[in-house]
Enzyme design. Structure first.
Site, PDB file in Angstrom:
ATOM      1  N   GLU A  52       3.186   1.691 -18.207  1.00 12.68           N
ATOM      2  CA  GLU A  52       3.103   2.856 -17.313  1.00 12.68           C
ATOM      3  C   GLU A  52       2.311   3.994 -17.954  1.00 12.68           C
ATOM      4  O   GLU A  52       1.569   4.686 -17.270  1.00 12.68           O
ATOM      5  CB  GLU A  52       4.505   3.340 -16.908  1.00 12.68           C
ATOM      6  CG  GLU A  52       5.203   2.446 -15.909  1.00 12.68           C
ATOM      7  CD  GLU A  52       4.455   2.298 -14.587  1.00 12.68           C
ATOM      8  OE1 GLU A  52       3.685   3.208 -14.207  1.00 12.68           O
ATOM      9  OE2 GLU A  52       4.617   1.253 -13.929  1.00 12.68           O
ATOM     10  N   GLY A  96      -9.358   6.403 -22.719  1.00  9.40           N
ATOM     11  CA  GLY A  96      -9.501   7.766 -22.209  1.00  9.40           C
ATOM     12  C   GLY A  96      -8.188   8.547 -22.214  1.00  9.40           C
ATOM     13  O   GLY A  96      -7.122   7.999 -22.489  1.00  9.40           O
ATOM     14  N   TYR A 135       6.492  10.824 -12.323  1.00 10.59           N
ATOM     15  CA  TYR A 135       6.125   9.497 -11.818  1.00 10.59           C
ATOM     16  C   TYR A 135       6.562   8.403 -12.791  1.00 10.59           C
ATOM     17  O   TYR A 135       7.221   7.432 -12.419  1.00 10.59           O
ATOM     18  CB  TYR A 135       4.604   9.401 -11.574  1.00 10.59           C
ATOM     19  CG  TYR A 135       4.206   7.988 -11.231  1.00 10.59           C
ATOM     20  CD1 TYR A 135       4.350   7.523  -9.931  1.00 10.59           C
ATOM     21  CD2 TYR A 135       3.759   7.102 -12.210  1.00 10.59           C
ATOM     22  CE1 TYR A 135       4.053   6.198  -9.612  1.00 10.59           C
ATOM     23  CE2 TYR A 135       3.465   5.782 -11.906  1.00 10.59           C
ATOM     24  CZ  TYR A 135       3.602   5.343 -10.610  1.00 10.59           C
ATOM     25  OH  TYR A 135       3.317   4.037 -10.298  1.00 10.59           O
ATOM     26  N   ASP A 153       2.844   7.839  -6.639  1.00 12.95           N
ATOM     27  CA  ASP A 153       1.509   8.207  -7.110  1.00 12.95           C
ATOM     28  C   ASP A 153       0.561   8.232  -5.910  1.00 12.95           C
ATOM     29  O   ASP A 153       1.018   8.177  -4.757  1.00 12.95           O
ATOM     30  CB  ASP A 153       1.026   7.226  -8.190  1.00 12.95           C
ATOM     31  CG  ASP A 153       0.829   5.815  -7.633  1.00 12.95           C
ATOM     32  OD1 ASP A 153       1.178   5.575  -6.461  1.00 12.95           O
ATOM     33  OD2 ASP A 153       0.304   4.962  -8.370  1.00 12.95           O
ATOM     34  N   CYS A 205      -3.236  -1.751   1.678  1.00  9.32           N
ATOM     35  CA  CYS A 205      -3.355  -0.418   2.300  1.00  9.32           C
ATOM     36  C   CYS A 205      -4.330   0.416   1.456  1.00  9.32           C
ATOM     37  O   CYS A 205      -3.983   1.440   0.880  1.00  9.32           O
ATOM     38  CB  CYS A 205      -1.982   0.247   2.377  1.00  9.32           C
ATOM     39  SG  CYS A 205      -1.956   1.658   3.487  1.00  9.32           S
ATOM     40  N   CYS A 212      -4.848  -3.883   7.855  1.00 17.17           N
ATOM     41  CA  CYS A 212      -3.627  -3.768   8.660  1.00 17.17           C
ATOM     42  C   CYS A 212      -3.222  -5.101   9.290  1.00 17.17           C
ATOM     43  O   CYS A 212      -2.036  -5.375   9.454  1.00 17.17           O
ATOM     44  CB  CYS A 212      -3.808  -2.722   9.754  1.00 17.17           C
ATOM     45  SG  CYS A 212      -4.168  -1.089   9.085  1.00 17.17           S
ATOM     46  N   CYS A 221       4.304   0.618  11.114  1.00 16.78           N
ATOM     47  CA  CYS A 221       3.345   1.617  10.641  1.00 16.78           C
ATOM     48  C   CYS A 221       2.808   2.481  11.785  1.00 16.78           C
ATOM     49  O   CYS A 221       2.061   1.999  12.651  1.00 16.78           O
ATOM     50  CB  CYS A 221       2.201   0.917   9.927  1.00 16.78           C
ATOM     51  SG  CYS A 221       0.977   2.083   9.325  1.00 16.78           S
TER      52      CYS A 221
HETATM   53 FE1  SF4 Z   1      -1.441   0.556   5.534  1.00 14.50          FE
HETATM   54 FE2  SF4 Z   1      -0.102   0.731   7.792  1.00 14.50          FE
HETATM   55 FE3  SF4 Z   1      -2.330  -0.643   7.725  1.00 14.50          FE
HETATM   56 FE4  SF4 Z   1      -0.171  -1.542   6.452  1.00 14.50          FE
HETATM   57  S1  SF4 Z   1      -0.431  -1.285   8.642  1.00 14.50           S
HETATM   58  S2  SF4 Z   1      -2.271  -1.508   5.670  1.00 14.50           S
HETATM   59  S3  SF4 Z   1       0.759   0.376   5.771  1.00 14.50           S
HETATM   60  S4  SF4 Z   1      -2.128   1.534   7.403  1.00 14.50           S
END
Ligand code: SF4
Length: 368
Positions: A52, A96, A135, A153, A205, A212, A221
């Site tokens: 991490e 870095g 985070y 993040d 995403c 999607c 979504c």
């Molecule tokens: Fe991202 Fe929603 Fe598309 Fe899935 S459906 S890739 S969460 S925008």
């Protein structure tokens, strides 16, 4: 992952079903990363912490070879704590953001000497350690200890902004996105959920052209349902990065050694090796004036072109001068000879030389 388009189903608000769908997808499709363990298992805290810290501001692809090398050389937190800081900085060179390496070592010392070699398990305790921000503390607590913590993040912000169709722009939306992400975090398998969100943000995403149609949570979504996925998250316009300029003097000795100097411990690139040069300012000083600050008396000549390096907070452009000097060259006192050393070109690979300085050296030596 099947590439077959799913049938469009009515939108259901993101919630526990989203989590189940995401975890089922993670069980089958997760990225195979060297610091990960099988779904449902707890990972070794030292390895999670190390990965991490390395992953802060750095891509997975760049981190993997560094992570593996560190683990071979320092397999436990005690071994890392016992290593000289200079060795850790040298092994970090190329990743870095060198303050991370300094804090990594500091944190290892605290864990090894004050905490009996055991990392604490809660977000609050983890955040008290050097180099561990919110985070990272949430990621370690969730992945290594199974705490219901939510690391958020940029990737997770993007996924959450889309799942809930948050139109408020970043950075003002940060608090709301954190709150919404926490509403999804399950009490069980929080670590797998955190990693599933990371994988979804990294591979499906994505910032541009999210996939999607093959997304495991498309049914939940809101952004996808409204056809606005690619527009989210919105952002307030960023101010332009300031520019800084300076000169660097690459002195090459007849025996092939290059003059390098250790930077002050505090501040940017603290404790790393640098090519001696002028201060980085808004304006380039006149050449004559700059040459008076060169570390050694020699025939300096300008290497054609410049070296550009982009730091988080500014863009740096460096004019490089080069000189061939005898093996018994005497350094000028203003070059602070105590902090200087001649480094053989073959030893540079393992030395604590940050990327910007490596660029400057190879720019100068490309002309030899
Ligand atoms: Fe991202 Fe929603 Fe598309 Fe899935 S459906 S890739 S969460 S925008």
């Amino acid at each position: 992952m099947t590439a077959v388009a799913r049938k469009q189903l009515p939108l259901r608000p993101a919630g526990p079903d989203t989590v189940d769908a995401l975890l089922a997808w993670y069980d089958d499709e997760r990225r195979d990363l060297p610091w990960r363990v099988a779904p449902g298992k707890r990972a070794n805290p030292y390895r999670v912490w190390l990965s991490e810290i390395m992953l802060q501001q750095t891509t997975v692809k760049a981190v993997i070879p560094f992570y593996l090398r560190f683990l071979v050389r320092w397999p436990t937190v005690e071994k890392l704590a016992a290593a000289p800081l200079d060795d850790v900085l040298a092994a970090w060179a190329g990743l870095g953001y060198y303050s991370r390496a300094r804090n990594l070592h500091k944190c290892a010392v605290v864990v090894a000497t004050e905490l009996g070699g055991k990392f604490p398990s809660t977000v609050a305790e983890l955040q008290r350690l050097p180099g561990i921000g919110p985070y990272t503390a949430n990621a370690i607590a969730a992945i290594a200890f199974g705490e219901a913590a939510t690391p958020v993040d940029g990737n997770v912000e993007r996924v959450v902004a889309r799942l809930f169709a948050v139109r408020q722009p970043l950075p003002t939306a940060k608090t709301e996105l954190k709150r919404l992400a926490a509403t999804l975090t399950p009490p069980r398998r929080a670590g797998d959920f955190a990693q599933a969100m990371m994988d979804l943000g990294a591979g499906i995403c994505t910032p541009k052209r999210p996939s999607c149609l093959v997304c495991p949570v498309q049914q939940d979504c809101a952004a996808s349902a409204h056809g606005i996925a690619e527009q989210l998250p919105m952002r307030l316009e960023r101010a332009e990065r300031p520019q800084r300029v300076g000169y660097a003097f690459v002195a090459l000795r007849e025996d092939g050694h290059v003059l390098l100097r250790k930077r002050a411990e505090a501040g940017l690139l603290g404790g790393m090796l640098e090519v001696p040069g002028t201060h980085w300012g808004d304006l380039l000083p006149p050449v004559k004036e700059a040459l008076r600050t060169a570390p050694v008396r020699a025939d300096w000549w300008a290497v054609p072109g410049t070296v550009v390096h982009v730091f988080t907070h500014f863009r740096l452009e460096v004019v490089v001068y080069r000189a061939l000097v005898p093996n018994n060259a005497t350094l000028n006192f203003w070059a602070e000879p105590d902090r200087c050393r001649w480094v053989a070109r073959r030893d540079m690979h393992g030395a604590a030389i940050p990327s910007v300085m490596r660029k400057i050296i190879s720019h100068a030596l490309s002309e030899t």
